[in-house]
Design an enzyme around this catalytic site. Structure first.
Site, short mmCIF file in Angstrom:
data_model
loop_
_atom_site.label_atom_id
_atom_site.label_comp_id
_atom_site.label_asym_id
_atom_site.label_seq_id
_atom_site.Cartn_x
_atom_site.Cartn_y
_atom_site.Cartn_z
N HIS A 198 33.95 -5.87 20.06
CA HIS A 198 32.99 -5.00 19.37
C HIS A 198 32.30 -4.06 20.35
O HIS A 198 32.26 -2.83 20.14
CB HIS A 198 31.96 -5.86 18.64
CG HIS A 198 30.97 -5.07 17.85
ND1 HIS A 198 31.15 -4.76 16.52
CD2 HIS A 198 29.76 -4.53 18.21
CE1 HIS A 198 30.11 -4.07 16.10
NE2 HIS A 198 29.26 -3.91 17.10
N GLU A 199 31.77 -4.62 21.42
CA GLU A 199 31.02 -3.80 22.38
C GLU A 199 31.95 -2.86 23.15
O GLU A 199 31.54 -1.76 23.52
CB GLU A 199 30.23 -4.69 23.33
CG GLU A 199 29.19 -5.57 22.66
CD GLU A 199 28.18 -4.77 21.84
OE1 GLU A 199 27.94 -3.59 22.16
OE2 GLU A 199 27.65 -5.33 20.86
N HIS A 205 32.23 0.39 21.27
CA HIS A 205 31.13 1.32 21.57
C HIS A 205 31.32 1.94 22.96
O HIS A 205 31.16 3.15 23.14
CB HIS A 205 29.80 0.57 21.54
CG HIS A 205 29.40 0.06 20.19
ND1 HIS A 205 29.41 0.84 19.05
CD2 HIS A 205 28.96 -1.17 19.79
CE1 HIS A 205 29.00 0.11 18.02
NE2 HIS A 205 28.73 -1.10 18.44
#
Length: 452
Positions: A22-23, A26
């Protein structure tokens, strides 16, 4: 204690992988958009490992493994030198900021497709969804379901195995009706479409399965009364039960089916049960005092930590879900789409009250799922990661401040009013969103403890 430790380790591994994915979404898109990333952290709190890369980003693993974050250069929280203004997140165009924020959930969905792709290529053992028992006068019986029928589809969606059947049934919680397509176990004759009336379907996930609440059970091979497992330090071991014992009587009643043993144990939490077993040709009388487990609404059942011998599955009921490289990719996309549809549907029903808050699960349930699937094998753990990754992606897209969806909501408003949402409004939104999120987390954790 061993199970708890194993669940914890599997949970940390699963959460670490999913948070990193997920990170990284980003991080990767931020870098492609020219934004300076100051820190990439898996976990919160004090760092237990860190290093600064050639790109100037600090990479860190922190002590509290319940999330992670990407810290970008941002003029709203830091004094940004004039020469670095162009690299600040808040100075980017609206579409770039939206792309950076949405990248986390998108990477979760892409990871799920990748994981399911591996699952379908490696292959996973499965059994045909053939009905074994139908409870008289139940919803299933009234719809015309019978033992021996094979479930081919739920509301038009193909169901090759019991996992897909269960997903299809759960997706109809709160609905008035659904259809089930069935055929005979031998595949003889035409398929029939049965309409299931769900108005009287009372389903409590803590006490029974979706199909059990409808009134039918899967076909299972013959279960004998001979014990093949007695858990260490469990009620069965304390009573003197041993692997190889055959249960003959429970409270003076002859045991004809293993379900009698299950019913007796569950209905006698912390209460003595007279058990007669056959051991090495001799009859042995024992007193079993089942441990207790509290379910929802204060209901308490007994359990003894024993398991019976189960016959092998018939060969024509077993198969392996395995496909080639390209077909597996298509199956992975299809499976991910089904899980997304199910998750979104359940969220909608939760919001309108068609599904109770007791269906929420928290970190303890996730840890148990991680431990169980990891114990089954790598391919099952991969499937679990895909499922949780999709849920993580969807939850993060919910339009609540503090979540990615909340940021995207502010960006949508900005696009309409042609200026950023005022800081005070955003701050109020974060407080409200935080209160809602932490309240739901508290409910989920409470539900977890009631299921222990």
């Amino acid at each position: 204690m061993t199970d708890i430790l194993w669940n914890f380790i599997a949970f940390i591994i699963a959460l670490g992988i999913l948070v990193a994915v997920h990170e990284f979404g980003h991080f990767w898109v931020a870098r492609r958009c020219g934004v300076k990333v100051e820190k990439f952290s898996i976990g919160f709190g004090k760092s237990i490992w860190k290093r600064v890369g050639h790109d100037g980003t600090e990479y860190s693993i922190s002590m509290i493994p319940l999330g992670g974050y990407v810290k970008m250069l941002d003029g709203r929280v830091d004094d940004v030198p004039a020469e670095q203004q162009a690299m600040a997140f808040d100075k980017q165009s609206l579409w770039k900021r939206s792309a950076i924020v949405s990248a986390g959930p998108i990477f979760n969905f892409l990871f799920a497709i990748f994981a399911y792709w591996l699952v379908f290529m490696i292959g996973v053992p499965a059994v045909k969804p053939v009905i074994g028992e139908v409870t008289p006068y139940s919803i299933a019986a009234q719809a015309g379901l019978e033992p021996g029928m094979e479930i081919k589809a739920v509301s038009g969606v193909n169901t090759p195995d019991w996992e897909s059947v269960n997903m299809g049934l759960i997706g109809h919680i709160g609905d008035d009706s659904m259809t089930i397509t069935v055929s005979s176990a031998e595949g003889v004759g035409l398929n029939e479409i049965k309409t299931i009336n769900l108005r009287d379907w009372n389903f409590d996930p803590e006490t029974e399965s979706a199909m059990g609440a409808l009134g039918f059970k899967p076909f299972t091979p013959e279960i004998s009364n001979q014990l093949t497992n007695v858990s260490a330090q469990g009620a069965g071991e304390r009573a003197g039960l041993q692997v190889g014992d055959t249960v003959l009587q429970i409270n003076g009643q002859a045991v004809e089916a293993w379900q009698q043993v299950v019913n007796a144990i569950q209905s006698h939490p912390n209460a003595p049960i007279a058990v007669m077993v056959e051991r090495a040709g001799q009859q042995v009388e024992l007193t079993l005092i089942p441990d207790s487990r509290e379910l929802s609404q204060g209901k308490v059942i007994g359990f003894a930590g024993i398991a019976p011998k189960v016959a092998e599955w018939p060969q024509n009921y077993r198969f392996e879900l395995q496909f080639g490289v390209f077909e597996s990719l298509g199956k992975a996309v299809e499976k991910s789409g089904q899980v997304i549809d199910l998750t979104v549907s359940m969220l909608k029903k939760l919001l309108v009250g068609d599904v109770g808050l007791n269906n929420l699960s928290g970190p303890i349930s996730i840890a148990k799922g991680a431990g169980t699937t990891a114990d089954y094998g790598f391919v099952y753990f991969l499937g679990f990661l895909a499922l949780i990754s999709i849920n993580l992606g969807i939850i993060n897209l919910v339009p609540l401040p503090m979540l990615d969806g909340g940021h995207l909501l502010f960006f949508m408003i900005e696009a309409v009013i042609r200026r950023p949402v005022p800081e005070k409004v955003q701050e109020m939104g974060y407080r409200i969103g935080g209160a809602i999120i932490f309240s739901l987390m508290a409910v989920a954790i409470f539900n977890d403890f009631t299921r222990l």
